[in-house]
Design an enzyme around this catalytic site. Sequence first.
Site, mmCIF file in Angstrom:
data_model
loop_
_atom_site.group_PDB
_atom_site.id
_atom_site.type_symbol
_atom_site.label_atom_id
_atom_site.label_comp_id
_atom_site.label_asym_id
_atom_site.label_seq_id
_atom_site.Cartn_x
_atom_site.Cartn_y
_atom_site.Cartn_z
ATOM 1 N N GLY A 192 0.828 -1.195 0.000
ATOM 2 C CA GLY A 192 0.000 0.000 0.000
ATOM 3 C C GLY A 192 0.864 1.247 0.000
ATOM 4 O O GLY A 192 1.994 1.226 0.505
ATOM 5 N N GLN A 212 2.907 9.905 1.181
ATOM 6 C CA GLN A 212 4.251 9.328 1.273
ATOM 7 C C GLN A 212 5.155 9.731 0.106
ATOM 8 O O GLN A 212 6.368 9.575 0.186
ATOM 9 C CB GLN A 212 4.160 7.793 1.334
ATOM 10 C CG GLN A 212 3.526 7.295 2.613
ATOM 11 C CD GLN A 212 3.368 5.785 2.587
ATOM 12 O OE1 GLN A 212 2.380 5.276 2.073
ATOM 13 N NE2 GLN A 212 4.354 5.066 3.102
ATOM 14 N N CYS A 258 5.964 -0.239 7.036
ATOM 15 C CA CYS A 258 5.595 0.950 6.269
ATOM 16 C C CYS A 258 6.757 1.334 5.376
ATOM 17 O O CYS A 258 7.905 1.324 5.820
ATOM 18 C CB CYS A 258 5.281 2.088 7.243
ATOM 19 S SG CYS A 258 4.800 3.610 6.431
ATOM 20 N N LEU A 259 6.457 1.681 4.122
ATOM 21 C CA LEU A 259 7.531 2.058 3.200
ATOM 22 C C LEU A 259 8.243 3.333 3.648
ATOM 23 O O LEU A 259 9.374 3.577 3.251
ATOM 24 C CB LEU A 259 6.985 2.233 1.772
ATOM 25 C CG LEU A 259 6.471 0.943 1.112
ATOM 26 C CD1 LEU A 259 5.895 1.242 -0.266
ATOM 27 C CD2 LEU A 259 7.570 -0.110 1.023
ATOM 28 N N HIS A 263 -4.327 1.593 7.844
ATOM 29 C CA HIS A 263 -2.956 2.119 7.866
ATOM 30 C C HIS A 263 -2.795 3.237 6.827
ATOM 31 O O HIS A 263 -2.256 4.302 7.130
ATOM 32 C CB HIS A 263 -1.982 0.958 7.583
ATOM 33 C CG HIS A 263 -0.545 1.346 7.450
ATOM 34 N ND1 HIS A 263 0.453 0.855 8.274
ATOM 35 C CD2 HIS A 263 0.082 2.164 6.574
ATOM 36 C CE1 HIS A 263 1.614 1.376 7.902
ATOM 37 N NE2 HIS A 263 1.426 2.165 6.872
ATOM 38 N N GLU A 264 -3.276 2.986 5.612
ATOM 39 C CA GLU A 264 -3.094 3.964 4.529
ATOM 40 C C GLU A 264 -3.948 5.205 4.736
ATOM 41 O O GLU A 264 -3.500 6.320 4.460
ATOM 42 C CB GLU A 264 -3.397 3.331 3.167
ATOM 43 C CG GLU A 264 -2.492 2.160 2.780
ATOM 44 C CD GLU A 264 -1.006 2.468 2.866
ATOM 45 O OE1 GLU A 264 -0.610 3.635 2.671
ATOM 46 O OE2 GLU A 264 -0.224 1.541 3.144
ATOM 47 N N HIS A 296 -2.332 7.653 6.903
ATOM 48 C CA HIS A 296 -1.318 8.496 6.249
ATOM 49 C C HIS A 296 -1.920 9.808 5.765
ATOM 50 O O HIS A 296 -1.288 10.856 5.838
ATOM 51 C CB HIS A 296 -0.713 7.767 5.035
ATOM 52 C CG HIS A 296 0.434 6.866 5.380
ATOM 53 N ND1 HIS A 296 1.589 7.325 5.980
ATOM 54 C CD2 HIS A 296 0.624 5.541 5.180
ATOM 55 C CE1 HIS A 296 2.432 6.306 6.148
ATOM 56 N NE2 HIS A 296 1.867 5.202 5.678
HETATM 57 ZN ZN LIG Z 1 2.686 3.314 5.668
#
Ligand SMILES: [Zn+2]
Length: 168
Positions: free
Chosen positions: A46, A51, A92-93, A134-135, A138
């Site tokens: 995701g 991000q 998380c990226l 989670h997304e 963000h």
């Molecule tokens: Zn993330």
Amino acid sequence: MSLLTILEYPDERLRTRAQPVETVDDDLRRLINDMFDTMYDAPGIGLAATQVDVHKRVIVMDVSEEKNHPLVLINPEVTPLGEEREPLQEGCLSIPEYYAEVPRALRVHLKAQDRNGKAYELEADGLLAHCIQHEVDHLEGVLFVDYLSPLKRDRVKKKMLKRQKTAS
Ligand SMILES: [Zn+2]
């Protein structure tokens, strides 16, 4: 294929609250394509526009094993279904190489628009439900480390800063 730069914690830009998307046009679809390229390349399941330093309410996701179920969420609205919470290991990226268990709603209802601006709704559970929550966090400037104790979060922050120093 075009890869975007992913912001890394504790970059303050990750704390920006994303704005609603008003028109779904070719520019937005280009961003979505680039976000998918970036997510699959990372690799991740995701990615929120926040991000990649674009502060619009756009998310791309693919939790399938074969990476053939791309899901686009524009202006997502998430409602938890029931009181049940389930802890799942998250990464998380924007926080590479760090994982922690975060309790989230087991089941959620999602309302969003697809890449053509068409509204859709779905119910999700398990990994997909976790990933959606989670997304969407963000887009509010919230990161999964915010659910950890201040002590743990501080440790992650130090680790990331050290990592960024050695990388540059
Ligand atoms: Zn993330």
